[in-house]
Design a protein around this motif. Structure first.
Motif, PDB file in Angstrom:
ATOM      1  N   GLY A  68       0.750  -1.250   0.103  1.00 51.46           N
ATOM      2  CA  GLY A  68      -0.048  -0.002   0.095  1.00 51.46           C
ATOM      3  C   GLY A  68       0.955   1.360   0.051  1.00 51.46           C
ATOM      4  N   VAL A  69      -0.047   2.350   0.216  1.00 50.68           N
ATOM      5  CA  VAL A  69       0.796   3.723   0.096  1.00 50.68           C
ATOM      6  C   VAL A  69       1.650   3.889   1.302  1.00 50.68           C
ATOM      7  N   PHE A  70       1.490   3.257   2.567  1.00 50.50           N
ATOM      8  CA  PHE A  70       2.445   3.409   3.777  1.00 50.50           C
ATOM      9  C   PHE A  70       3.743   2.761   3.363  1.00 50.50           C
ATOM     10  N   GLY A  71       3.621   1.626   2.885  1.00 55.19           N
ATOM     11  CA  GLY A  71       4.908   0.863   2.237  1.00 55.19           C
ATOM     12  C   GLY A  71       5.754   1.710   1.234  1.00 55.19           C
ATOM     13  N   THR A  72       5.020   2.005   0.151  1.00 58.86           N
ATOM     14  CA  THR A  72       5.620   2.890  -0.791  1.00 58.86           C
ATOM     15  C   THR A  72       6.297   4.053  -0.359  1.00 58.86           C
ATOM     16  N   CYS A  73       5.633   4.894   0.542  1.00 58.04           N
ATOM     17  CA  CYS A  73       6.140   6.280   0.768  1.00 58.04           C
ATOM     18  C   CYS A  73       7.347   5.878   1.905  1.00 58.04           C
ATOM     19  N   PHE A  74       7.238   5.065   2.756  1.00 59.40           N
ATOM     20  CA  PHE A  74       8.367   4.654   3.917  1.00 59.40           C
ATOM     21  C   PHE A  74       9.337   4.099   3.035  1.00 59.40           C
ATOM     22  N   PHE A  75       9.398   3.277   2.323  1.00 61.63           N
ATOM     23  CA  PHE A  75      10.766   2.686   1.684  1.00 61.63           C
ATOM     24  C   PHE A  75      11.224   3.433   0.554  1.00 61.63           C
ATOM     25  N   PHE A  76      10.346   4.413  -0.123  1.00 59.03           N
ATOM     26  CA  PHE A  76      10.736   5.142  -1.050  1.00 59.03           C
ATOM     27  C   PHE A  76      11.715   6.207  -0.697  1.00 59.03           C
ATOM     28  N   GLY A  77      11.000   6.971   0.544  1.00 55.42           N
ATOM     29  CA  GLY A  77      11.658   8.047   1.332  1.00 55.42           C
ATOM     30  C   GLY A  77      12.807   7.621   2.077  1.00 55.42           C
ATOM     31  N   THR A  78      12.822   6.492   2.703  1.00 52.34           N
ATOM     32  CA  THR A  78      14.107   6.032   3.626  1.00 52.34           C
ATOM     33  C   THR A  78      15.293   5.278   2.495  1.00 52.34           C
ATOM     34  N   GLY A  79      14.517   4.569   1.573  1.00 54.84           N
ATOM     35  CA  GLY A  79      15.525   4.037   0.572  1.00 54.84           C
ATOM     36  C   GLY A  79      16.216   5.167  -0.309  1.00 54.84           C
ATOM     37  N   PHE A  80      15.664   6.191  -0.540  1.00 56.92           N
ATOM     38  CA  PHE A  80      16.211   7.264  -1.618  1.00 56.92           C
ATOM     39  C   PHE A  80      17.105   7.888  -0.719  1.00 56.92           C
ATOM     40  N   HIS A  81      16.819   8.120   0.707  1.00 57.86           N
ATOM     41  CA  HIS A  81      17.783   8.800   1.548  1.00 57.86           C
ATOM     42  C   HIS A  81      19.086   7.871   1.734  1.00 57.86           C
TER      43      HIS A  81
END
Length: 269
Positions: free
Chosen positions: A199-212
């Motif tokens: 879902g949107v939670f996993g997408t935002c979390f992993f995209f934000g922390t992964g891009f960082h």
């Protein structure tokens, strides 16, 4: 004779770059990387082989291009004060563009977190998602990353004062802390109870922390190259533009992590 001597010197302080194959080589490599990356995601046969080949060519072009830039600034004396001013402005604009990219990530996160859609149960985090405890590994990673910001600041001031040993030790500790941070981030991903497809939670979390995390890896390489240059006597107390750029980039990484920790780990959970 006088005209011949004058023709060997520039009438301006700017660096006119010599013809180089690396921009064209890098463009072809990035195009190949992008195309084969997309084909790999759609499961085209053997496209992943060309993806790894393109990744190798991108890395080689980066190394060879930066080798030439280091030679221009260190041995050829092309980085005059006017050139340094332009390069500093370029680094600042690059960091501003990265900040706007993270702004888009936070926008997506808060858009879903502040007004959860009915499709995800009208609650945040969505039902069935067990978020990461912010007071365990994420808190330790925060301390590690902030400590690395302190050590690189110490190294910078040591170099300015002519303390080469202090600059070396401070940069070594920073690189080690960065590697530990990346390791712990990988461990956190492995033990997480949800994935990027949840879902949107996993997408935002992993995209934000992964891009960082990708920025941390890039910054680590940046500082590792600067460490090698300090050890090779390339950098002086008054001319260390690449080192300052790496330090500025690293402080940007620190600040972004603080926003990520407060928003996605603490408030978002």
């Amino acid at each position: 004779m006088t005209n011949l001597i004058r023709s060997n010197f520039q009438d301006h302080p700017f660096h006119l770059v010599s013809p180089s194959p690396w921009p064209f080589y890098t463009s072809i490599s990035l195009f190949t990387l992008t195309v084969n990356g997309a084909l790999s995601m759609h499961l085209f046969n053997n496209s992943y082989i060309f993806f790894y080949i393109a990744m190798a060519t991108v890395l080689s072009s980066m190394a060879l291009w930066w080798r030439d830039v280091i030679s221009e600034g260190t041995y050829l004396g092309n980085h005059t004060l006017a050139v340094q001013k332009g390069l500093n402005l370029g680094i600042i604009l690059f960091i501003v563009s990265e900040a706007l990219f993270f702004l888009a990530i936070f926008w997506a996160f808060f858009h879903s977190a502040l007004t959860p859609a009915v499709e995800i149960g009208a609650q945040w985090p969505p039902m069935g998602i067990e978020p990461v405890n912010p007071f365990e590994l994420p808190l330790l990673n925060t301390v590690i990353l902030l400590s690395s910001g302190a050590t690189i600041t110490y190294a910078h001031h040591a170099l300015i004062k002519g303390d080469r040993a202090g600059a070396l030790y401070g940069t070594v500790f920073t690189v080690l802390l960065a590697l530990v941070f990346t390791l712990f981030q990988g461990i956190e991903y492995n033990v997480s109870s949800f994935t990027i497809s949840d879902g949107v939670f996993g997408t935002c979390f992993f995209f934000g922390t992964g891009f960082h995390g990708l920025h941390v890896i890039i910054g680590t390489i940046f500082l590792a190259v600067a460490l090698w240059r300090i050890g090779s006597y390339h950098l002086t107390d008054h001319h260390h533009l690449g080192y300052e750029g790496g330090i500025l980039y690293w402080h940007f990484v620190d600040v972004v992590w603080l926003f990520l920790y407060v928003a996605m780990y603490y408030w978002g959970s």
